[in-house]
Design a protein around this motif. Sequence first.
Motif, PDB file in Angstrom:
ATOM      1  N   LYS A 165       0.857  -1.182   0.000  1.00  0.00           N
ATOM      2  CA  LYS A 165       0.000   0.000   0.000  1.00  0.00           C
ATOM      3  C   LYS A 165       0.894   1.232   0.000  1.00  0.00           C
ATOM      4  O   LYS A 165       1.573   1.529   0.980  1.00  0.00           O
ATOM      5  CB  LYS A 165      -0.916   0.004   1.231  1.00  0.00           C
ATOM      6  CG  LYS A 165      -1.919   1.146   1.245  1.00  0.00           C
ATOM      7  CD  LYS A 165      -2.837   1.039   2.454  1.00  0.00           C
ATOM      8  CE  LYS A 165      -3.873   2.165   2.456  1.00  0.00           C
ATOM      9  NZ  LYS A 165      -4.780   2.084   3.632  1.00  0.00           N
ATOM     10  N   ARG A 166       0.890   1.952  -1.131  1.00  0.00           N
ATOM     11  CA  ARG A 166       1.708   3.156  -1.270  1.00  0.00           C
ATOM     12  C   ARG A 166       0.966   4.157  -2.141  1.00  0.00           C
ATOM     13  O   ARG A 166       0.278   3.790  -3.093  1.00  0.00           O
ATOM     14  CB  ARG A 166       3.065   2.839  -1.909  1.00  0.00           C
ATOM     15  CG  ARG A 166       3.913   1.838  -1.143  1.00  0.00           C
ATOM     16  CD  ARG A 166       5.149   1.476  -1.927  1.00  0.00           C
ATOM     17  NE  ARG A 166       6.024   2.649  -2.115  1.00  0.00           N
ATOM     18  CZ  ARG A 166       6.909   2.751  -3.090  1.00  0.00           C
ATOM     19  NH1 ARG A 166       7.012   1.789  -3.992  1.00  0.00           N
ATOM     20  NH2 ARG A 166       7.674   3.827  -3.176  1.00  0.00           N
ATOM     21  N   PHE A 167       1.121   5.433  -1.823  1.00  0.00           N
ATOM     22  CA  PHE A 167       0.580   6.520  -2.645  1.00  0.00           C
ATOM     23  C   PHE A 167      -0.939   6.413  -2.828  1.00  0.00           C
ATOM     24  O   PHE A 167      -1.480   6.806  -3.862  1.00  0.00           O
ATOM     25  CB  PHE A 167       1.261   6.564  -4.011  1.00  0.00           C
ATOM     26  CG  PHE A 167       2.752   6.457  -3.958  1.00  0.00           C
ATOM     27  CD1 PHE A 167       3.515   7.477  -3.391  1.00  0.00           C
ATOM     28  CD2 PHE A 167       3.404   5.343  -4.466  1.00  0.00           C
ATOM     29  CE1 PHE A 167       4.895   7.381  -3.339  1.00  0.00           C
ATOM     30  CE2 PHE A 167       4.784   5.248  -4.418  1.00  0.00           C
ATOM     31  CZ  PHE A 167       5.545   6.267  -3.846  1.00  0.00           C
ATOM     32  N   GLY A 168      -1.631   5.830  -1.851  1.00  0.00           N
ATOM     33  CA  GLY A 168      -3.077   5.710  -1.953  1.00  0.00           C
ATOM     34  C   GLY A 168      -3.545   4.558  -2.829  1.00  0.00           C
ATOM     35  O   GLY A 168      -4.727   4.460  -3.157  1.00  0.00           O
ATOM     36  N   ASN A 191      -7.629   1.622  -5.833  1.00  0.00           N
ATOM     37  CA  ASN A 191      -7.164   2.998  -6.020  1.00  0.00           C
ATOM     38  C   ASN A 191      -8.017   3.922  -5.155  1.00  0.00           C
ATOM     39  O   ASN A 191      -9.173   4.197  -5.469  1.00  0.00           O
ATOM     40  CB  ASN A 191      -7.252   3.401  -7.494  1.00  0.00           C
ATOM     41  CG  ASN A 191      -6.689   4.783  -7.762  1.00  0.00           C
ATOM     42  OD1 ASN A 191      -6.162   5.446  -6.865  1.00  0.00           O
ATOM     43  ND2 ASN A 191      -6.790   5.237  -9.001  1.00  0.00           N
ATOM     44  N   THR A 193      -7.276   7.042  -4.516  1.00  0.00           N
ATOM     45  CA  THR A 193      -7.084   8.427  -4.923  1.00  0.00           C
ATOM     46  C   THR A 193      -8.100   8.788  -5.999  1.00  0.00           C
ATOM     47  O   THR A 193      -8.872   7.944  -6.470  1.00  0.00           O
ATOM     48  CB  THR A 193      -5.661   8.648  -5.467  1.00  0.00           C
ATOM     49  OG1 THR A 193      -5.547   8.057  -6.770  1.00  0.00           O
ATOM     50  CG2 THR A 193      -4.620   8.034  -4.551  1.00  0.00           C
ATOM     51  N   PHE A 197      -5.154   5.027 -12.189  1.00  0.00           N
ATOM     52  CA  PHE A 197      -3.892   4.290 -12.185  1.00  0.00           C
ATOM     53  C   PHE A 197      -3.847   3.425 -13.436  1.00  0.00           C
ATOM     54  O   PHE A 197      -4.649   2.503 -13.592  1.00  0.00           O
ATOM     55  CB  PHE A 197      -3.781   3.424 -10.929  1.00  0.00           C
ATOM     56  CG  PHE A 197      -2.453   2.739 -10.750  1.00  0.00           C
ATOM     57  CD1 PHE A 197      -1.502   3.253  -9.894  1.00  0.00           C
ATOM     58  CD2 PHE A 197      -2.163   1.567 -11.445  1.00  0.00           C
ATOM     59  CE1 PHE A 197      -0.272   2.616  -9.713  1.00  0.00           C
ATOM     60  CE2 PHE A 197      -0.948   0.927 -11.279  1.00  0.00           C
ATOM     61  CZ  PHE A 197       0.003   1.456 -10.412  1.00  0.00           C
ATOM     62  N   GLU A 263       3.324   1.537 -12.775  1.00  0.00           N
ATOM     63  CA  GLU A 263       2.375   2.488 -13.340  1.00  0.00           C
ATOM     64  C   GLU A 263       2.942   3.086 -14.622  1.00  0.00           C
ATOM     65  O   GLU A 263       4.122   3.446 -14.684  1.00  0.00           O
ATOM     66  CB  GLU A 263       2.068   3.607 -12.353  1.00  0.00           C
ATOM     67  CG  GLU A 263       1.039   4.606 -12.868  1.00  0.00           C
ATOM     68  CD  GLU A 263       0.778   5.741 -11.896  1.00  0.00           C
ATOM     69  OE1 GLU A 263      -0.258   6.417 -12.051  1.00  0.00           O
ATOM     70  OE2 GLU A 263       1.607   5.953 -10.985  1.00  0.00           O
ATOM     71  N   GLY A 266       4.156   6.994 -14.628  1.00  0.00           N
ATOM     72  CA  GLY A 266       3.922   7.412 -13.248  1.00  0.00           C
ATOM     73  C   GLY A 266       4.923   6.767 -12.319  1.00  0.00           C
ATOM     74  O   GLY A 266       5.775   5.975 -12.735  1.00  0.00           O
ATOM     75  N   ARG A 268       3.831   5.507  -9.009  1.00  0.00           N
ATOM     76  CA  ARG A 268       3.151   4.818  -7.908  1.00  0.00           C
ATOM     77  C   ARG A 268       3.284   3.301  -8.034  1.00  0.00           C
ATOM     78  O   ARG A 268       2.302   2.559  -7.971  1.00  0.00           O
ATOM     79  CB  ARG A 268       1.682   5.239  -7.864  1.00  0.00           C
ATOM     80  CG  ARG A 268       1.473   6.724  -7.567  1.00  0.00           C
ATOM     81  CD  ARG A 268      -0.006   7.097  -7.575  1.00  0.00           C
ATOM     82  NE  ARG A 268      -0.586   7.010  -8.915  1.00  0.00           N
ATOM     83  CZ  ARG A 268      -1.884   7.203  -9.168  1.00  0.00           C
ATOM     84  NH1 ARG A 268      -2.724   7.476  -8.170  1.00  0.00           N
ATOM     85  NH2 ARG A 268      -2.349   7.137 -10.404  1.00  0.00           N
ATOM     86  N   GLN A 270       3.951  -0.602  -7.302  1.00  0.00           N
ATOM     87  CA  GLN A 270       3.585  -1.449  -6.177  1.00  0.00           C
ATOM     88  C   GLN A 270       4.287  -2.799  -6.304  1.00  0.00           C
ATOM     89  O   GLN A 270       4.552  -3.273  -7.417  1.00  0.00           O
ATOM     90  CB  GLN A 270       2.062  -1.681  -6.149  1.00  0.00           C
ATOM     91  CG  GLN A 270       1.221  -0.412  -6.143  1.00  0.00           C
ATOM     92  CD  GLN A 270       1.287   0.323  -4.834  1.00  0.00           C
ATOM     93  OE1 GLN A 270       1.314  -0.282  -3.763  1.00  0.00           O
ATOM     94  NE2 GLN A 270       1.307   1.655  -4.900  1.00  0.00           N
TER      95      GLN A 270
END
Length: 291
Positions: A165-168, A191, A193, A197, A263, A266, A268, A270
Amino acid sequence: MVAARAQQSSGDYYEGLSRKIGFSQMIAPHGLEITYDKTVHVIFPAPVRYVDLGSTNLIAGKADGAENVIRVKAAKKHFRQETNMSVITEDGNFYTFNVKYADEPLLLNVEMCDFIHDGETVNQPNNAMEIYLQDLDNESPRLVRLIMKSVYKQDKRKIRHIGSKRFGVQFLLKGLYAHNDLLYFHTQVKNRTNVPFDVDFVTYKIIDKKVVKRTAMQEQVIYPLRAFNYVTRINGQSSGCTVFALPKFTIPDDKKLVVEMCEKQGGRHQSFEVDNDDLMLAETINELKVR
């Protein structure tokens, strides 16, 4: 005279001892018209793995950038003799066509929509035959799809300690299953946010648990064989699940499996880790429940 009669052939294969193939064993072909100055496209419900042409009067190949589309045209004008074409798709189905020349084919774009079915035996078309593919360790492609579909539809979270779990964004391993020589990874992306994504790629790599600095890290990449509902975009405040089928493997004690999802354009990214102990607890698939 008796000896001459004994040597005389009956005209049948194996002197009349072979069994004739009945219509119940026949895969009925579709009729396909092609021409020289136009291209006929045939769209299949699964990626094409094999194409065979009955004569040099035909030219065929996959359409650029599309795995499930075959383009067919005549190699010379006005050939008179009918020929045939056979196709095997990734879902293990066999298709056959009788092909003839036409100045103006009735259909230039053919969608094999009557072959699109849910994998159930009762919904199988009578002119498709299941093929066992080598990359699935000769497992039934239809059964593999049914297993992935069953895991996806049941959508049970069997594993609660593996994920990131990172960056929402959350990337979870919901379940791990085994059947014959294949492993099935049930993953989920959440997601939280408002920014969508977009998935660039997902990798499965076995790496050393402890990496000494200034030494090359040993990696063994394991490529998924199939994916059911492969999620490529997770909109804001939403989630999506994918089931991956991988060849059977084990993880040495000094190594770990890292599953990474990157991503597109991006940062984000995981990843989560799986040990051999987790792998050994993979739940066995009951084949009777998914058929």
